[in-house]
Design a protein around this motif. Structure first.
Motif, PDB file in Angstrom:
ATOM      1  N   SER A 168      -1.760  -3.113   4.334  1.00 60.23           N
ATOM      2  CA  SER A 168      -2.782  -2.187   4.015  1.00 60.23           C
ATOM      3  C   SER A 168      -3.844  -2.041   5.279  1.00 60.23           C
ATOM      4  N   SER A 170       0.781  -1.289  -0.165  1.00 65.79           N
ATOM      5  CA  SER A 170      -0.064  -0.065  -0.071  1.00 65.79           C
ATOM      6  C   SER A 170       0.953   1.186  -0.221  1.00 65.79           C
ATOM      7  N   GLU A 224      -7.320  -5.904   0.524  1.00 66.61           N
ATOM      8  CA  GLU A 224      -5.707  -6.429   0.922  1.00 66.61           C
ATOM      9  C   GLU A 224      -5.411  -7.458  -0.093  1.00 66.61           C
ATOM     10  N   ASN A 234      -0.644   7.359   4.993  1.00 67.35           N
ATOM     11  CA  ASN A 234      -0.695   5.769   5.174  1.00 67.35           C
ATOM     12  C   ASN A 234       0.350   5.520   6.406  1.00 67.35           C
ATOM     13  N   ASN A 240      -2.060  -0.889  -4.709  1.00 70.06           N
ATOM     14  CA  ASN A 240      -3.001  -0.162  -3.680  1.00 70.06           C
ATOM     15  C   ASN A 240      -2.797   0.985  -3.247  1.00 70.06           C
TER      16      ASN A 240
END
Lengths: 98, 512
Positions: B179, B168, B184, B216, B210
């Motif tokens: 993620s 991710s 996922e 994040n 992703n």
């Protein structure tokens, strides 16, 4: 002694050896070996097979062996079993020492 | 203060310049659009890999790098190399953290001159076999994880462009091996090896399947280090990246070795409340964790931390409170990756933190005990984990020499023989870990202690463990298997196995 019927003994499992015996016309023992440890032990394995065949008394045979790293004791046992099956003999002297 | 003549006179005296709005073009202009618009408009995502490569300024002869956290499910290396080959690049130098079976297509790129040199921790499968047969003009250079991190830090390996796959990534580059939102698709847990590349590479391209919302965090790779982001269909094959949990071996040999190893640790003098340990992922060394757990429960002993490649078995000890912290440079299974994502005491670390041989504070230096597997061990306790008994490259150096050197007690485990192959012998094919850093060898047919550690031997004998000499073990193996013939090595050097500081431990020659 001669081969009366093609026969085999052993498996393709790791640590084992597959021995296949066929008849041959001339009085000779031919050994064809495929081994996962051919570089390191090929000569020794062929010598072990020959000596086990000789011990059994077989004189006319082609032996195809596919080895997956078997120890000498395993090789001798598989060769003896295959020789018995190929010659139709069933007597094995369990008291005899290798 | 007003900007009068005195102000400017003072600045001249101080050799400083005054701030003028808009004058310094390196500064970003203030952007008044809301974050949601900026995420769509001003971000690091470029439309294609080709574009990212172009922007990075990659040229022939440069060094590129990859990480191996996707293991045998990796799609990144082959995808990037196919693209670079199509774009006409030549003489590229590859410095991946490791390579595996899935990278066989590199053979063609080597033949075609796209790749001229490879430095890695390991190599397997068809590529390894081809290299062993003399595929490359320049020998492959093998480094440990700590050795690679140090070589990158010291600029012995200068990475021009790093291509780093991530499970991710947000639009500004915070990347993870898992993620927290969306589907996922793939998961690898720790990005420990990739973090070094991200830190030192001139250009960093993150490839992900992703894209997630900003920020994040907690992140594996910081947005500060990322230049471009490319969205790809998939970074890897999830089923080959991870197994649910590394399964315990049911092989009686492995279990016997594991139980003995656990006893060795318990009586070694390094089993106390607060001790630290690392175990590998091999059958026997993994099972050690299970036997050690029983001893820890029985004697009410807790470990301060467990290090390294982390498995589900270690996660279980963390959750039971038997281990207080996990330091994770690489997550070996899904349970480990999930725990890294969800448990704040399961800490992601990079390869420098893990095993850098120079920097004070590498975690391997805080290890009491490490359990390591081996392909071959010789009577000087040298260990080979890189080339098979047939002389062909088929493994990886990994953290073996790093942890053996760092830990107070290094325990190497292996069966005395594998089929007809003696594992303990007079001389190993390739020295990967020098014998003076190996303390104890545990086999299914006895324990040998390095003569450098007489006090350990004494402790084990006092506990009635079966200690014998390593020569005796080698003799016993050879008596059963016979003496192996010499391998048909050629004259060409196909591999150079380096120690942690880059000095050469051993050479690997071609096999004919």
């Amino acid at each position: 002694m001669k081969v009366t019927t093609p026969a085999s003994a052993g498996t393709m499992e790791s640590g084992d050896i597959l021995i296949e015996i066929e008849s041959i016309d001339q009085r000779a023992v031919e050994v064809v070996l495929k081994s996962s440890v051919a570089n390191e032990f090929g000569k020794q394995i062929i010598a072990t097979i020959r000596s086990a065949v000789e011990e059994f008394g077989l004189e006319y045979a082609v032996i195809n062996a596919v080895d997956k790293g078997a120890l000498d004791c395993t090789i001798r046992a598989r060769v003896a079993a295959a020789c018995q099956r190929a010659t139709g003999t069933d007597g094995f002297d369990w008291g005899k020492r290798a | 203060m007003t900007r009068d003549q005195d102000f400017y006179a003072a600045l001249t005296h101080l050799s400083k310049t005054a701030y003028v709005p808009g004058e310094n073009k390196r500064l970003y202009d203030k952007d008044i659009s809301p974050l949601k618009n900026r995420m769509a408009r001003e971000n690091k995502i470029v439309e294609s890999l080709e574009k990212a490569v172009e922007l990075s300024g990659l040229r022939n002869g440069m060094t590129i790098s990859f990480h191996h956290h996707f293991r045998d499910g990796d799609h990144i290396v082959n995808m990037v190399m196919d693209t670079l080959a199509r774009m006409g690049f030549r003489d590229l130098r590859l410095a991946p953290s490791s390579l595996s079976d899935v990278h066989a297509p590199l053979i063609q790129h080597i033949k075609n001159g796209v790749i001229s040199h490879i430095e890695t921790s390991g190599c397997r499968g068809a590529l390894a076999k081809a290299v062993s047969q003399g595929l490359m003009d320049e020998p492959m250079v093998f480094r440990s994880h700590g050795g690679r991190a140090a070589a990158i830090e010291e600029d012995e390996i200068h990475i021009d462009v790093a291509f780093l796959g991530a499970s991710s990534c947000d639009p500004f580059g915070n990347a993870n091996g898992y993620s927290r939102e969306g589907e996922e698709k793939s998961m690898c847990g720790s990005l420990g090896y990739a973090r070094v590349d991200a830190q030192y590479a001139d250009n960093v391209i993150v490839l992900t399947d992703n894209i997630v919302g900003y920020p994040n965090v907690p992140f594996g790779i910081s947005q500060r280090l990322v230049d471009y982001i490319v969205c790809v269909d998939d970074v890897g094959d999830a089923s080959k990246i991870m197994t649910g949990a590394t399964r315990f071996s049911t092989n009686p040999h492995d279990l016997m070795i594991a139980e003995t190893t656990s006893n060795v640790i318990v009586h070694s003098g390094y089993f106390y409340d607060g001790f630290s340990l690392q175990t590998g992922s091999g059958g026997a060394s993994l099972a050690v964790t299970r036997f050690l757990r029983e001893a820890m429960l029985e004697k009410n002993i807790h470990a301060s931390f467990a290090l390294g490649g982390i498995t589900g078995a270690m996660v279980k000890l963390l959750e039971e409170g038997l281990v207080r912290r996990l330091l994770d440079v690489q997550s070996f299974d899904l349970d480990a990756a999930q725990s890294l994502k969800n448990n704040r005491f399961h800490q992601q670390i990079d390869a420098n933190y893990y095993a850098n041989p120079y920097r004070r504070g590498a975690a391997v230096n805080q290890l009491d005990v490490v359990v390591l597997s081996a392909l071959e061990v010789d009577t000087s306790f040298n260990v080979n984990v890189l080339t098979g008994s047939d002389g062909v490259i088929r493994g990886a150096v990994g953290g073996h020499p790093d942890t053996a050197a760092g830990a107070a007690l290094s325990v190497v485990v292996c069966p005395l023989m594998r089929g007809r192959m003696p594992s303990v012998r007079e001389r190993v094919n390739t020295i990967v870990t020098p014998g003076d850093t190996v303390d104890v060898l545990v086999t299914d047919q006895g324990i040998a202690v390095n003569p450098k550690r007489p006090e350990v031997k004494e402790r084990l004998e006092k506990a009635h463990l079966k200690v014998t000499s390593i020569e005796e073990l080698a003799y016993r193996a050879e008596r059963i298997t016979g003496k192996p013939d010499l391998l048909p090595f050629g004259d060409k050097i196909v591999g150079v196995c380096t120690y942690r500081d880059g000095s050469v431990l051993d050479l690997i020659r071609n096999i004919t």
